[in-house]
Motif scaffolding. Structure first.
Motif, PDB file in Angstrom:
ATOM      1  N   GLY A 181       0.792  -1.221   0.000  1.00 46.55           N
ATOM      2  CA  GLY A 181       0.000   0.000   0.000  1.00 46.55           C
ATOM      3  C   GLY A 181       0.828   1.276   0.000  1.00 46.55           C
ATOM      4  N   ALA A 182       2.136   1.148  -0.127  1.00 49.16           N
ATOM      5  CA  ALA A 182       2.998   2.354  -0.092  1.00 49.16           C
ATOM      6  C   ALA A 182       2.659   3.270  -1.263  1.00 49.16           C
ATOM      7  CB  ALA A 182       4.461   1.942  -0.183  1.00 49.16           C
ATOM      8  N   LYS A 183       2.898   4.568  -1.078  1.00 48.45           N
ATOM      9  CA  LYS A 183       2.674   5.531  -2.168  1.00 48.45           C
ATOM     10  C   LYS A 183       3.974   5.858  -2.888  1.00 48.45           C
ATOM     11  CE  LYS A 183      -0.391   8.440  -2.795  1.00 48.45           C
ATOM     12  NZ  LYS A 183      -1.134   9.727  -2.924  1.00 48.45           N
ATOM     13  N   TYR A 184       5.072   5.899  -2.133  1.00 44.61           N
ATOM     14  CA  TYR A 184       6.359   6.318  -2.722  1.00 44.61           C
ATOM     15  C   TYR A 184       7.434   5.291  -2.382  1.00 44.61           C
ATOM     16  CZ  TYR A 184       3.559  10.569  -2.644  1.00 44.61           C
ATOM     17  OH  TYR A 184       2.540  11.459  -2.789  1.00 44.61           O
ATOM     18  N   VAL A 185       8.124   4.829  -3.423  1.00 42.28           N
ATOM     19  CA  VAL A 185       9.162   3.803  -3.240  1.00 42.28           C
ATOM     20  C   VAL A 185      10.449   4.256  -3.918  1.00 42.28           C
ATOM     21  CG1 VAL A 185       9.868   1.444  -3.875  1.00 42.28           C
ATOM     22  CG2 VAL A 185       7.516   1.890  -3.093  1.00 42.28           C
ATOM     23  N   ALA A 186      11.555   4.115  -3.216  1.00 42.04           N
ATOM     24  CA  ALA A 186      12.881   4.366  -3.813  1.00 42.04           C
ATOM     25  C   ALA A 186      13.527   3.014  -4.091  1.00 42.04           C
ATOM     26  CB  ALA A 186      13.750   5.163  -2.838  1.00 42.04           C
ATOM     27  N   VAL A 187      13.694   2.705  -5.375  1.00 46.72           N
ATOM     28  CA  VAL A 187      14.200   1.373  -5.742  1.00 46.72           C
ATOM     29  C   VAL A 187      15.712   1.334  -5.525  1.00 46.72           C
ATOM     30  CG1 VAL A 187      14.382  -0.302  -7.625  1.00 46.72           C
ATOM     31  CG2 VAL A 187      12.320   1.106  -7.381  1.00 46.72           C
ATOM     32  N   PRO A 188      16.224   0.289  -4.883  1.00 47.15           N
ATOM     33  CA  PRO A 188      17.641   0.235  -4.477  1.00 47.15           C
ATOM     34  C   PRO A 188      18.605   0.221  -5.666  1.00 47.15           C
ATOM     35  CG  PRO A 188      16.376  -1.465  -3.355  1.00 47.15           C
ATOM     36  CD  PRO A 188      15.502  -0.896  -4.426  1.00 47.15           C
ATOM     37  N   GLY A 189      19.870   0.530  -5.357  1.00 47.69           N
ATOM     38  CA  GLY A 189      20.938   0.422  -6.345  1.00 47.69           C
ATOM     39  C   GLY A 189      21.210  -1.053  -6.627  1.00 47.69           C
ATOM     40  N   CYS A 190      21.861  -1.324  -7.788  1.00 49.64           N
ATOM     41  CA  CYS A 190      22.025  -2.730  -8.180  1.00 49.64           C
ATOM     42  C   CYS A 190      23.005  -3.446  -7.254  1.00 49.64           C
ATOM     43  CB  CYS A 190      22.465  -2.812  -9.627  1.00 49.64           C
ATOM     44  SG  CYS A 190      23.863  -1.744 -10.036  1.00 49.64           S
ATOM     45  N   MET A 191      24.184  -2.846  -7.013  1.00 53.45           N
ATOM     46  CA  MET A 191      25.161  -3.545  -6.170  1.00 53.45           C
ATOM     47  C   MET A 191      24.667  -3.622  -4.726  1.00 53.45           C
ATOM     48  SD  MET A 191      28.993  -2.689  -7.469  1.00 53.45           S
ATOM     49  CE  MET A 191      28.591  -1.125  -8.234  1.00 53.45           C
ATOM     50  N   SER A 192      23.926  -2.574  -4.308  1.00 57.00           N
ATOM     51  CA  SER A 192      23.386  -2.614  -2.944  1.00 57.00           C
ATOM     52  C   SER A 192      22.461  -3.814  -2.788  1.00 57.00           C
ATOM     53  CB  SER A 192      22.589  -1.338  -2.669  1.00 57.00           C
ATOM     54  OG  SER A 192      23.153  -0.241  -3.316  1.00 57.00           O
ATOM     55  N   THR A 193      21.636  -4.059  -3.816  1.00 53.44           N
ATOM     56  CA  THR A 193      20.686  -5.180  -3.716  1.00 53.44           C
ATOM     57  C   THR A 193      21.425  -6.492  -3.479  1.00 53.44           C
ATOM     58  OG1 THR A 193      19.080  -4.056  -5.142  1.00 53.44           O
ATOM     59  CG2 THR A 193      18.924  -6.456  -5.013  1.00 53.44           C
ATOM     60  N   ALA A 194      22.461  -6.751  -4.287  1.00 49.75           N
ATOM     61  CA  ALA A 194      23.179  -8.030  -4.158  1.00 49.75           C
ATOM     62  C   ALA A 194      23.844  -8.129  -2.780  1.00 49.75           C
ATOM     63  CB  ALA A 194      24.228  -8.159  -5.266  1.00 49.75           C
ATOM     64  N   ALA A 195      24.444  -7.002  -2.333  1.00 50.92           N
ATOM     65  CA  ALA A 195      25.155  -7.035  -1.046  1.00 50.92           C
ATOM     66  C   ALA A 195      24.168  -7.158   0.116  1.00 50.92           C
ATOM     67  CB  ALA A 195      26.005  -5.771  -0.896  1.00 50.92           C
ATOM     68  N   ILE A 196      23.098  -6.355   0.075  1.00 45.28           N
ATOM     69  CA  ILE A 196      22.163  -6.351   1.206  1.00 45.28           C
ATOM     70  C   ILE A 196      21.440  -7.689   1.344  1.00 45.28           C
ATOM     71  CG2 ILE A 196      20.048  -5.312   2.116  1.00 45.28           C
ATOM     72  CD1 ILE A 196      20.987  -2.670   0.691  1.00 45.28           C
ATOM     73  N   VAL A 197      20.906  -8.187   0.219  1.00 48.01           N
ATOM     74  CA  VAL A 197      20.144  -9.442   0.319  1.00 48.01           C
ATOM     75  C   VAL A 197      21.041 -10.567   0.834  1.00 48.01           C
ATOM     76  CG1 VAL A 197      18.871 -11.213  -0.976  1.00 48.01           C
ATOM     77  CG2 VAL A 197      18.466  -8.798  -1.456  1.00 48.01           C
ATOM     78  N   SER A 198      22.319 -10.575   0.394  1.00 46.64           N
ATOM     79  CA  SER A 198      23.184 -11.687   0.830  1.00 46.64           C
ATOM     80  C   SER A 198      23.666 -11.494   2.276  1.00 46.64           C
ATOM     81  CB  SER A 198      24.375 -11.832  -0.111  1.00 46.64           C
ATOM     82  OG  SER A 198      25.072 -10.605  -0.242  1.00 46.64           O
ATOM     83  N   LEU A 199      23.798 -10.254   2.747  1.00 48.78           N
ATOM     84  CA  LEU A 199      24.358 -10.020   4.081  1.00 48.78           C
ATOM     85  C   LEU A 199      23.298  -9.851   5.184  1.00 48.78           C
ATOM     86  CD1 LEU A 199      27.218  -7.533   3.107  1.00 48.78           C
ATOM     87  CD2 LEU A 199      27.551  -9.746   4.255  1.00 48.78           C
ATOM     88  N   ALA A 200      22.101  -9.438   4.820  1.00 42.82           N
ATOM     89  CA  ALA A 200      21.091  -9.059   5.833  1.00 42.82           C
ATOM     90  C   ALA A 200      20.858 -10.141   6.898  1.00 42.82           C
ATOM     91  CB  ALA A 200      19.781  -8.684   5.147  1.00 42.82           C
TER      92      ALA A 200
END
Lengths: 350, 57, 350
Positions: free
Chosen positions: C141-160
């Motif tokens: 239901g969010a109105k505004y979304v900031a889509v992540p950077g490409c390298m951030s996505t790979a690093a964050i998903v693997s490290l979180a």
């Protein structure tokens, strides 16, 4: 002319040693052996040598080669060299061993990193580690040389000045990227083009064997015991290695001190280049501009944000990472000009 | 039959007609198990020994 | 059907958003704008879309697009979005911003990492970070979304998961390898084929902007302040990212605990795959088997030798690293099936 023999000359490294020696003004190749291709022209497996030589692979066994030659390059797989070498040593011939079997000083390291009990531990002390940038004086007139591993060369040459200057305080992370030629000439599913092209393949995330050499040599220059955590990736190139080493420091790294360490150790080194630029495409080392040469390209950047020095080393894994170190060491062995047979620029573009 | 991987606690689907000595592997972490005993509705496994792969240099 | 507009649709990311939306069952693309190519068929710059659509680029300005659409993808360069977005917000249209301009919560971070004073800091709090694996509930239901950077996505998903389980104690080193499509469609000397092919090019050794996002999100899941040292290399592929993260631990890392952390956080995640195997070619994540899909492939290895966990994240930088995260977030925004328009396997071989 010094007579040279190459035992196991049909592989990529053997072929590269042969290529370099054929243009070397002070040596003559008296035997290049291959059981599988004995009697065939060398250019059958090394097509780049067509029009350069009509030499044929010989069926000589290692002792036969030793009887004909003043020095022998042993380009046989790991584990085989340590069976041949002891007999060769008895003949008095000089030896440049391209395998890992005599690189480490500590026999126990072979159990730990290579999982085998070394059959000739007493010989380990007789072999000089064939990295001229660190062992030039010992290589002069040496009889036995163990030529370093390819990734070890890139990591050691790029990190040694920092270690020597005491700037390597904690563990060092070595994140290596290597081309396909490092895996040799034997085809398998992992080298099948459709599966190998375009990969960023983690083939050794931890406990890479070259860790032992890197630690040995960094400890040698620093007098301290450095621990290395290495991760190796196969990337989409044939020749070339880039090692990215992350050196965590306890305080903010000083650029001036780092330059001082590099300049102090490599001021007159014939094959070390500092690849550092503020502009242009090649601001840091990149195998793209080292391939085809014996250069070890070194560069670094400081990260004051997390107190880290990022160190880069780029080489051609078959030249400076193997045959080039071998020929450079041989030149020192016989008192030739160190650049003899190695004095050619890289290819660009490649 | 469902069982749990010792290494990563992933779910391993063992075929109902599995026989002694059969090798099953965990879909998540690749650990291989040998079926050592099959009783009604259950199966017990033991890790199969790992064969090292030589990746060349 | 939800009406979607794409502002700046001629770039690689805009084209990828368009490609995904054209096969999305619940939306209709009402405007895909490009000042440069207005009036031309989209397949003129996105040739892969020939035979799929005869849509033409429109000359609508962002406000015109907002008037026609329920939601707008803003695929404009960094620094431009933060000028357009405030006006768009006033129209009440929902926004998915693909740029970095609204990813960070702390306005000062923009000064530090992007070197500019953010013109609309008050809006930062209104944007949800478009990474469903970490922000699913907020995205609903969010109105505004900031889509992540490409390298951030790979690093964050693997490290979180490690960060969440408190296993990230000290600094994290992120050694990233990225393909050429990450640099966009504009030609330059650095993208000139003869200079770009086969490189391992260190293009950002330190202070990469994505560091700010990776720290923000790892701090979010761990509640602790994690510092990241990142080094980015351009390697020889078009699509794809592999992040190799070196997590130093104070004691010997326990495999069971690590699996528990990953399984706990990603048990039912539709787009996270564990790529871990003891045999075969793909024992760890490799972009080679993620390209063309929205999967984020995760894997790790423990190094008891230096107390290190090596964490790998592989994605297609244009899909999960950009358009895929955008569409996945949009699905959550409107309550669609999260996999709608994204439910396709990777290509193999590619």
């Amino acid at each position: 002319m010094v007579k040279v023999g190459i035992v196991g000359a049909s592989g990529y490294v053997g072929g590269e040693v042969l290529r370099l020696l054929l243009s070397h003004g002070q040596v003559e190749v008296v035997s290049a052996t291959s059981r599988q291709y004995a009697g065939e022209y060398v250019f059958k497996t090394h097509p780049n040598l067509k029009g350069v030589t009509n030499l044929q692979f010989s069926a000589d066994d290692p002792l036969k080669v030793a009887s004909k030659a003043d020095v022998v390059f042993l380009t046989v797989p790991h584990g085989l060299s340590c069976k041949i070498t002891p007999k060769l040593v008895e003949t008095g011939v000089r030896i440049l061993d391209m395998s890992a079997d005599f690189r480490l000083k500590d026999p126990h390291a072979y159990e730990k990193w290579y999982g085998f009990t070394h059959p000739a531990p007493d010989l380990l002390g007789k072999f000089v580690y064939g990295l001229p940038e660190l062992h030039r004086s010992e290589l002069k007139g040496a009889k036995y040389v163990a030529v370093p591993g390819c990734m070890s060369t890139a990591a050691i040459v790029s990190l040694a000045p920092l270690a020597k200057a005491g700037l390597v305080e904690k563990d060092v992370i070595v994140d290596a990227k290597i081309g396909s030629s490092g895996a040799g000439g034997k085809p398998s599913l992992s080298t099948h083009f459709s599966e190998r092209f375009g990969v960023v393949r983690v083939y050794k995330p931890v406990a890479h064997r070259h860790t032992a050499e890197i630690e040995q040599e960094l400890n040698y220059v620093s007098g301290k015991s450095v621990q290395v955590g290495m991760t190796a990736h196969a990337v989409n190139m044939v020749r070339g290695i880039l090692t990215t080493s992350h050196v965590m420091t306890s305080s903010k790294p000083e650029v001036a001190m780092i330059w001082k360490a590099y300049r102090g150790m490599y001021k007159d080194e014939p094959f070390v280049r500092f690849i550092m630029d503020k502009k242009g495409l090649y601001k840091y080392p990149d195998p793209k501009i080292a391939i085809g040469s014996n250069f070890a390209d070194v560069g670094f950047e400081v990260d004051p944000y997390v107190n880290r020095i990022v160190v880069f080393g780029a080489i051609d894994n078959l030249i400076k990472g193997a045959a080039g170190n071998g020929v450079q060491s041989m030149n020192l062995m016989f008192g030739f000009d160190e650049k003899e047979g190695l004095n050619f620029p890289a290819l660009h573009p490649v | 039959m469902k069982t749990t991987c010792e290494v990563c606690s992933g779910a391993i689907e063992v075929p109902n007609d599995a026989i002694k000595g059969e090798i099953v592997s965990c879909p998540d972490c690749g650990t291989e198990y040998e079926v050592i005993e099959v009783k009604e509705g259950g199966v017990s496994l033991k890790p199969a020994e790992e064969v090292g792969e030589d990746w060349g240099e």
